[in-house]
Design a protein around this motif. Sequence first.
Motif, PDB file in Angstrom:
ATOM      1  N   VAL A  72     -35.218   0.449   1.887  1.00 14.16           N
ATOM      2  CA  VAL A  72     -35.794   1.113   3.057  1.00 14.16           C
ATOM      3  C   VAL A  72     -37.289   0.830   3.185  1.00 14.16           C
ATOM      4  CG1 VAL A  72     -36.268   3.382   4.082  1.00 14.16           C
ATOM      5  CG2 VAL A  72     -34.030   2.906   3.071  1.00 14.16           C
ATOM      6  N   SER A  73     -37.981   0.673   2.084  1.00 11.78           N
ATOM      7  CA  SER A  73     -39.425   0.430   2.132  1.00 11.78           C
ATOM      8  C   SER A  73     -39.712  -0.944   2.715  1.00 11.78           C
ATOM      9  CB  SER A  73     -40.031   0.552   0.733  1.00 11.78           C
ATOM     10  OG  SER A  73     -39.472  -0.419  -0.146  1.00 11.78           O
ATOM     11  N   GLY A  74     -40.870  -1.047   3.358  1.00 14.25           N
ATOM     12  CA  GLY A  74     -41.285  -2.314   3.937  1.00 14.25           C
ATOM     13  C   GLY A  74     -41.958  -3.209   2.916  1.00 14.25           C
ATOM     14  N   PRO A  75     -42.149  -4.494   3.255  1.00 16.08           N
ATOM     15  CA  PRO A  75     -42.741  -5.441   2.301  1.00 16.08           C
ATOM     16  C   PRO A  75     -44.127  -5.038   1.802  1.00 16.08           C
ATOM     17  CG  PRO A  75     -41.744  -6.602   4.149  1.00 16.08           C
ATOM     18  CD  PRO A  75     -41.729  -5.142   4.498  1.00 16.08           C
ATOM     19  N   ARG A  76     -44.908  -4.317   2.629  1.00 19.55           N
ATOM     20  CA  ARG A  76     -46.263  -3.934   2.234  1.00 19.55           C
ATOM     21  C   ARG A  76     -46.341  -2.489   1.749  1.00 19.55           C
ATOM     22  NH1 ARG A  76     -49.999  -3.307   5.285  1.00 19.55           N
ATOM     23  NH2 ARG A  76     -51.732  -4.147   4.061  1.00 19.55           N
ATOM     24  N   ASP A  77     -45.229  -1.781   1.766  1.00 17.09           N
ATOM     25  CA  ASP A  77     -45.248  -0.397   1.317  1.00 17.09           C
ATOM     26  C   ASP A  77     -45.447  -0.322  -0.191  1.00 17.09           C
ATOM     27  OD1 ASP A  77     -44.879   0.364   3.925  1.00 17.09           O
ATOM     28  OD2 ASP A  77     -42.719   0.738   3.725  1.00 17.09           O
ATOM     29  N   VAL A  78     -45.806   0.865  -0.676  1.00 16.76           N
ATOM     30  CA  VAL A  78     -46.184   1.035  -2.079  1.00 16.76           C
ATOM     31  C   VAL A  78     -45.262   2.050  -2.740  1.00 16.76           C
ATOM     32  CG1 VAL A  78     -48.081   1.529  -3.678  1.00 16.76           C
ATOM     33  CG2 VAL A  78     -48.581   0.652  -1.379  1.00 16.76           C
ATOM     34  N   VAL A  79     -44.763   1.709  -3.928  1.00 17.45           N
ATOM     35  CA  VAL A  79     -44.023   2.667  -4.739  1.00 17.45           C
ATOM     36  C   VAL A  79     -44.950   3.159  -5.841  1.00 17.45           C
ATOM     37  CG1 VAL A  79     -43.024   0.896  -6.261  1.00 17.45           C
ATOM     38  CG2 VAL A  79     -41.894   3.124  -6.019  1.00 17.45           C
ATOM     39  N   VAL A  80     -44.987   4.473  -6.062  1.00 13.43           N
ATOM     40  CA  VAL A  80     -45.881   5.088  -7.044  1.00 13.43           C
ATOM     41  C   VAL A  80     -45.041   5.879  -8.040  1.00 13.43           C
ATOM     42  CG1 VAL A  80     -47.799   6.700  -7.413  1.00 13.43           C
ATOM     43  CG2 VAL A  80     -47.737   5.271  -5.355  1.00 13.43           C
ATOM     44  N   CYS A  81     -45.347   5.716  -9.326  1.00 13.50           N
ATOM     45  CA  CYS A  81     -44.643   6.454 -10.371  1.00 13.50           C
ATOM     46  C   CYS A  81     -45.532   6.486 -11.611  1.00 13.50           C
ATOM     47  CB  CYS A  81     -43.292   5.798 -10.670  1.00 13.50           C
ATOM     48  SG  CYS A  81     -42.157   6.825 -11.649  1.00 13.50           S
TER      49      CYS A  81
END
Length: 610
Positions: free
Chosen positions: A401-410
């Motif tokens: 669902v996230s876009g190519p420039r989106d960021v995942v944070v953990c």
Amino acid sequence: MTRLTVAQATVRFLAHQWSERDGERHRLISGCFGIFGHGNVAGIGQALLEEGFPYHMARNEQAMVHTAVGYARTQDRLRTYACTTSIGPGATNMVTGAALATINRLPVLLLPGDIFATRSANPVLQELEDARSYDVSVNDCLKPVSKYWDRINRPEQLPSALLAAMRVLTDPAETGAVTLALPQDVQAEAYDWPDELFEDRVWHVGRPVPEPAALARAAAFLTAAERPLIVAGGGVIYSGAAGELRAFAEQTGVPVAETQAGKGSLAWDHPCAVGAIGATGSTAANALAREADVVLGIGTRYSDFTTASRSLFARPGVRFVNLNVAAFDAAKHAGESLVADARAGLAALRGAVGDWAVPESYQEEARILVARWNTTVDQAYALGHTPLPAQSEILGVVNEVSGPRDVVVCAAGAMPGDLHKLWRARDPKGYHVEYGFSCMGYEIAGGLGVKLAAPDRDVFVMVGDGSYLMMAQELVTAVAEGVKLIVVLVNNHGYASIGGLSETVGAQRFGTAYRDREGGLLPVDLAANAASLGADVERAGTIAEFRAALQRAKESARTTVVHVETDPLVSAPGSEAWWDVPVAEVSALETTQEARARYEKERQARRSYL
């Protein structure tokens, strides 16, 4: 001369500090996070108001340091925030955030209030009295976790301290938390300051180039190698070296593995990308690492997870070439040190190796290993596990669902390891996992900092129920600031990663589940809690429901928490690598005895790399 209080002078000085790299100038201190108390409200608080400096109210002192760190990392360490607190618990709450910043080599400026320098009213509220010295306060706790620490007992001390603080904040090799402890009486004291203190000052962040002899030695090591492997660390991303890394890999054919901080250095589907490395790595990268004869580490500090507790690089006679802006890291594993900026160093190294390339057979071997791993990831993304989904399926949907420039944070729990293995990064800024300190509670606060630094990207915060319960209150800050986060709250009713580790050391998952005394699930509603903090909330029970809820969250303009339960006993695919956690040498428990026997066998693979 300009007559100002110490606090007013500090704030005015910060407003005129700039960083510059490659001709681009940035405001060094973008603003100030704070929580006011008696130790800073009349000083720094009054100064922020009078000077009109950008200010954001935080809800927790540790959290606001995490937010500043998330911002600084996203800004490639060229910009950061200041954080101000009162004395006492406000200051000590920042210790964990300071440690996280320093361990990860990320700049943040801490401005805690302090006890009276004049000692006219001591002991003041929240003062720690130490019979050995009246010069001790709780701010001394920040010394070991700060790269620069100072206490301003007189106005005359402020200019040199401010300049030293800026020097450290802008030094890629030395940066971390910087603490200026400000006694509350000194903050309010007036002084005549030289006007030049408040002129615009530009701190140039250079790109050190390799020393020629060191470059020649590094090139000689590489061109003599038959099975070299690149380990790309966070320094690749901070220096903007992803393009140079891609060019070097394409020119030489050397496979590229990535640490947690370096993930995204190459797009996941680049022909030279072999995935994550180490204890949470891909089987492809780890298989190549075990047979590598030369390891080119770029911007990595070689944590125990990266090296699988020094067991991964197993080939007899393996040598290391370490390109790093910090000599401390470049010298690790008795490596050939190439002290330089990652981008400048890679460009020089690419020229020094000329038309050398690894054999086509080696490149083909890497491609076959990666193809096998990609099949494993595909399967993990689509397990179809019931009645509750597996965590790997949740990650797959977020990746989709996230876009190519989106960021995942953990940051903490089982998810950082699963993300390192399974996440398909498409952009150098698209993967933001804090795994230097792996601090529970970083996720939402850090995600807020990422979004402030990159408002044009959607930020997907992945947080487990354990971390959420540690620190969720910055949801309120996000709502108050009108900053949109997409928070994926994965509830598996306990500490899944430590539960699994507990089993491997023979401790039978003791103390790792959220249960009542009778063993039942706790009647805690984390989704309702998130709603009470002002976030929009979606609940999902199946993968299809989760995908739809996540899509609605992405389309929304507000911070949204998507709550989903997962099965804690379904593990992600293994990395075929070890992590050294010592097991009790003697025990009456059979499970611990068996675990100790396995440990004795596994630790024989550990190397000294001398």
